[in-house]
Write an enzyme that holds these catalytic residues in place. Structure first.
Site, PDB file in Angstrom:
ATOM      1  CG  ASP A 132      -2.256   0.639   1.011  1.00  0.00           C
ATOM      2  OD1 ASP A 132      -2.227   1.855   0.766  1.00  0.00           O
ATOM      3  OD2 ASP A 132      -3.307  -0.021   1.088  1.00  0.00           O
ATOM      4  CG  HIS A 205      -5.184   3.841   0.737  1.00  0.00           C
ATOM      5  ND1 HIS A 205      -4.763   2.558   0.479  1.00  0.00           N
ATOM      6  CD2 HIS A 205      -6.430   3.935   0.218  1.00  0.00           C
ATOM      7  CE1 HIS A 205      -5.724   1.911  -0.170  1.00  0.00           C
ATOM      8  NE2 HIS A 205      -6.749   2.724  -0.346  1.00  0.00           N
ATOM      9  CB  SER A 534      -9.137   0.716  -0.420  1.00  0.00           C
ATOM     10  OG  SER A 534      -8.538   0.872  -1.664  1.00  0.00           O
TER      11      SER A 534
END
Ligand SMILES: *[C@@H]1O[C@H](CO)[C@@H](O)[C@H](O)[C@H]1NC(C)=O
Ligand SMILES: *[C@@H]1O[C@H](CO)[C@@H](O)[C@H](O)[C@H]1NC(C)=O
Ligand SMILES: *[C@@H]1O[C@H](CO)[C@@H](O)[C@H](O)[C@H]1NC(C)=O
Length: 762
Positions: A132, A205, A534
């Site tokens: 990620d 994220h 996600s």
């Protein structure tokens, strides 16, 4: 033979070095190479690759574990030369991908006293590789929690890349690496004032996904006044290995493949990858994620990926290779409600995470952004003279939702109503806007837009109601954005596989950027609430880690099967799960097998097992030749499709069914093998079939009698289309097969389509 090969290589070396002296433009390519064809004169594959290319071409990565080959900067003519070189299987252009949060443990039924958590000891000893944007290592979710004093899992071979910006790992984060050679080769050097070149997360994220999959317990977490409570990752005691692959302008295939390769070599148990293409899914052999995932699966690593946020159109699901777990997104039973009250007294409900001190709880003038220069409220496009001091109705779509609030603020607006359009329907996603704001569904949005149009001096106020947990609205519901089937590449394999929480998820955040990721937003938070597949992917990655610990001998297919056949399809009001895009009943093309149910996955009764050789037979069945398949097997010599025996792709031993009828009266039959993994070796399972009137379904045998000798048994399921004439109303139909021994219910969804006429029911 080797001499011959060497000659060719020397020859190609000359050609390549001469052509690379021209001014032709270079691009990054990923070159898959047949393992066994390395001439013996080279001691390593790297030496061989270097000799193929020669100076001045530079190899970015050598891949050895998840795939076999290398990536390098090449000109078009170099690529042409390489194509004719023996041992080269395929050459793929490097491409960027896109990044596709606590109540979730409770909503999923996870508890300290029973079920998957205690039975897996929270996945201690399990390593989850999170590919990620990196990680914020000081975050409370990654505090050591005593893990430092526990010996590292013996299989772990990874490292922690430390530096000034990433000083150390700990007992929770046991490995951290950054992959940017492919990114920099394509986009230029990383601007280190904007993002850290270390494994540190400067986006948010990656910290969010990692803490969702395997974050430690944090008491009193929350986002301002919202969602307060205990935050906890799914695999609470698992270790995290961080592979930073995404940078400001995207995540490049060459870096992703290098990270997958490394994660496999490092010894991770699960790869969590919330990244994918934003268009239709590429062919499997043209898709670095599918290629890397195959290699990982071969080594027993479970690969869990997001389905994508390109819904609600059909065929939008990505990461759809059958050896990947493809995860869609759904809601929780937690809402952040807010009301808009119009001047005429009408009240419409919406959602909001506004956390500032401004209030607009008395009436302000109301305008529609389409009358003020920009219906989507693009930054700099709103007419300040029309917007200042007013509440602005902005349409959803076009730009990021938080950008709209920012644009209203910059133009002097006092508040915003973010109103859905047809595309987003009634799907509500709470955002922490910079002005007091709420989002309303399309129905309310249309009424508010009409009110503004029809009134001389329209007015409105917004009232925020905090966090509400309950069964109204129902949960789960599938997010409109969640990417859908049918499977764009192989319609006989149902995708996505399952849904999991992905709307308004609270999890950890980076200290580097604001919760909106907007530069003008000065706030820094420990936890953030965001949405996407996600967010659903790492939930399943963590759950797969728990199952891996509970059943160390199960292969990735068995773990996936357990997760799929134990899902549920009814919401918390007892009705079929609905689709937020339409409000109608969701289908297996939208939710796959259904909503993940971890405690039931612990005891699935039967599993649909799939071996590596079955996937190879699958690739043969979809028309791949030995050369194409060798991208996955890494060796050109190893596959002969004549000896594999899958009649058609639908015969792959998948835990769900997708049937494509070629004609009105077509008959399709699929074979399956189920393995008894329940506590009783003498279980007897009986089938229950459900289907539409347009299809007759038969199964043989109808009863499976397991014994110590017969732990795996097969059955054949036959589908007969009884459609008289294809009409628009027959687009897709659905059914299911359930095997039950009275204790377990092993359920597989079935999707039917006729030829290629399936179009969106939207
Ligand atoms: C809101 O008010 C509180 C208490 O007066 C203050 O501490 C906080 O900084 C204010 N927040 C903003 C965003 O202005
Ligand atoms: C859910 O949908 C199935 C399939 O259409 C139907 O048979 C069932 O009655 C529905 N269940 C409920 C509770 O509405
Ligand atoms: C095992 O299955 C085979 C074929 O289904 C059957 O012929 C055989 O009798 C079974 N053995 C036992 C011990 O049940």
């Amino acid at each position: 033979m080797n001499t011959f090969l060497n000659t060719i290589f020397i020859l190609s070396t000359i050609i390549i070095s001469s052509s690379s002296s021209s001014t032709e433009q270079q691009e990054t390519f990923i070159i898959h190479v047949s393992k066994s064809q390395k001439p013996s004169t080279f001691s390593t594959h790297h030496d061989w690759y270097t000799s193929i290319l020669s100076h001045p071409t530079k190899i970015l990565y050598t891949y050895t574990h998840a795939s076999h080959g290398f990536s390098a900067r090449l000109t078009a003519s170099q690529v042409d030369t390489l194509r004719d070189t023996p041992g080269i299987i395929s050459i793929l252009l490097d491409r960027p991908r896109q990044l596709h949060t606590t109540r979730t443990p409770h909503f999923l039924g996870l508890a300290d006293t029973f079920g998957l958590w205690p039975n897996s000891n929270y996945a201690d000893d399990i390593i989850i590789g999170v590919l990620d944007t990196g990680i914020w290592p000081e975050h409370k979710s990654f505090k050591d929690d005593g893990l430092e004093s526990v010996a590292l899992p013996s299989k772990w071979k990874g490292v922690c890349e430390t530096g000034p910006d990433f000083e150390a790992c700990n007992g929770k984060i046991i490995g951290a690496r950054a992959f940017y050679k492919g990114y920099e080769a394509s986009t230029g050097l990383i601007d280190e004032t904007k993002e850290s070149k270390s494994p540190r997360d400067t986006e948010g994220h990656g910290t969010h996904t990692a803490s969702t999959a395997a974050g430690s317990t944090v008491k009193n977490a929350g986002f301002y006044q919202y969602a307060d409570g205990e935050a906890r990752g799914m695999a609470t005691k698992a270790r995290i290995a961080v592979y930073k692959i995404c940078w400001g302008a995207g995540c490049f295939d060459s870096d992703i493949l290098a990270a997958m390769d490394q994660a496999v070599a490092d010894g991770v148990d699960v790869i969590s990858l919330s990244v994918g293409t934003s268009g239709y899914a590429p062919q499997y052999d043209d898709d670095s994620i599918a290629i890397g995932a195959f290699g990982a699966m071969q080594k027993g690593v479970v690969v869990s990926c997001s389905a994508g946020n390109s819904g609600p159109g059909p065929y939008t699901a990505t990461n759809i290779a059958p050896w990947i777990a493809t995860i869609g997104a759904s809601t929780l039973d937690r809402e952040f409600p807010a009301d808009v009250v119009l001047g005429d007294g009408r009240v419409f409900g919406g959602v909001s995470l506004y956390s500032g001190n401004d209030t607009i709880d008395h009436l302000f003038p109301l305008v529609y952004a389409a009358d003020c220069g920009s219906r989507y409220c693009y930054t700099g496009k709103l007419d300040e003279s029309k917007v200042a001091g007013k509440i602005v109705v902005c349409d959803r779509g076009g730009n990021a939702r938080v950008e709209k609030g920012s644009a209203v603020k910059i133009s002097g607006g006092v508040g915003m109503i973010l109103a859905n359009t047809e595309e987003s329907g009634e799907e509500l996603i709470a955002d922490s806007h910079l002005v007091p704001a709420l989002e309303v569904g399309q129905i309310a949005g249309d009424k508010i837009r009409n009110y503004v149009k029809s009134q001389q001096s329209p007015t409105a106020k917004i009232i925020f109601r905090g966090t509400v947990i309950g069964a109204s609205p129902s949960a789960p519901r599938v997010a409109a954005f969640s990417s859908r089937g049918p499977n764009y590449r192989t319609p006989e394999i149902l995708k996505p596989d399952i849904i999991a929480p992905g709307v308004n998820i609270l999890a950890g955040w980076t200290g580097f950027t604001s919760p909106t990721d907007l530069v003008i937003d000065p706030r820094r938070v420990e936890f953030n609430i965001i949405s996407g597949t996600s967010m659903s992917c790492p939930h399943v990655s963590g759950l797969a880690g728990l199952l891996r610990k509970a059943y160390p001998k199960w292969n990735p297919a068995a773990i996936k099967s357990a997760l799929m056949t134990t899902t549920y399809n009814l919401d918390n009001t007892g009705k079929n799960i609905t689709d937020l895009a339409t409000g109608a009943k969701s289908t297996p093309f939208i939710h796959g097998a259904g909503h993940v149910d971890p405690n039931r996955a612990l005891d699935p009764g039967l599993v649909y097992d799939i071996e590596v050789s079955d996937y190879i037979a699958f690739l043969c069945s979809i028309g791949y030749n030995a050369r194409r398949i060798s991208v996955f097997t890494k060796d050109q010599a190893s596959v002969d499709c004549k000896t594999t025996s899958l009649k058609r792709p639908g015969d792959l031993n998948y835990p769900s069914f997708a049937v494509v009828f070629q004609s009105n009266g077509d008959v399709v039959s699929y074979k399956r093998v189920v393995k008894n993994v329940g506590s009783s070796v003498n279980a007897v399972y009986e089938a229950t079939l459900k289907g539409p009137s347009s299809v007759e379904i038969d199964v043989l045998p109808k009863k499976l009698v397991f014994s110590a000798e017969n732990q795996s048994l097969s059955y054949v399921i036959m589908f007969t289309s009884k459609v008289a004439g294809i009409t628009d109303s027959v687009l897709a139909e659905f059914g299911s097969i359930e095997w039950s021994d009275g204790v377990h219910v092993v359920r597989s969804p079935i999707a039917f389509t006729w030829g290629h006429i399936y179009v969106s029911s939207m």
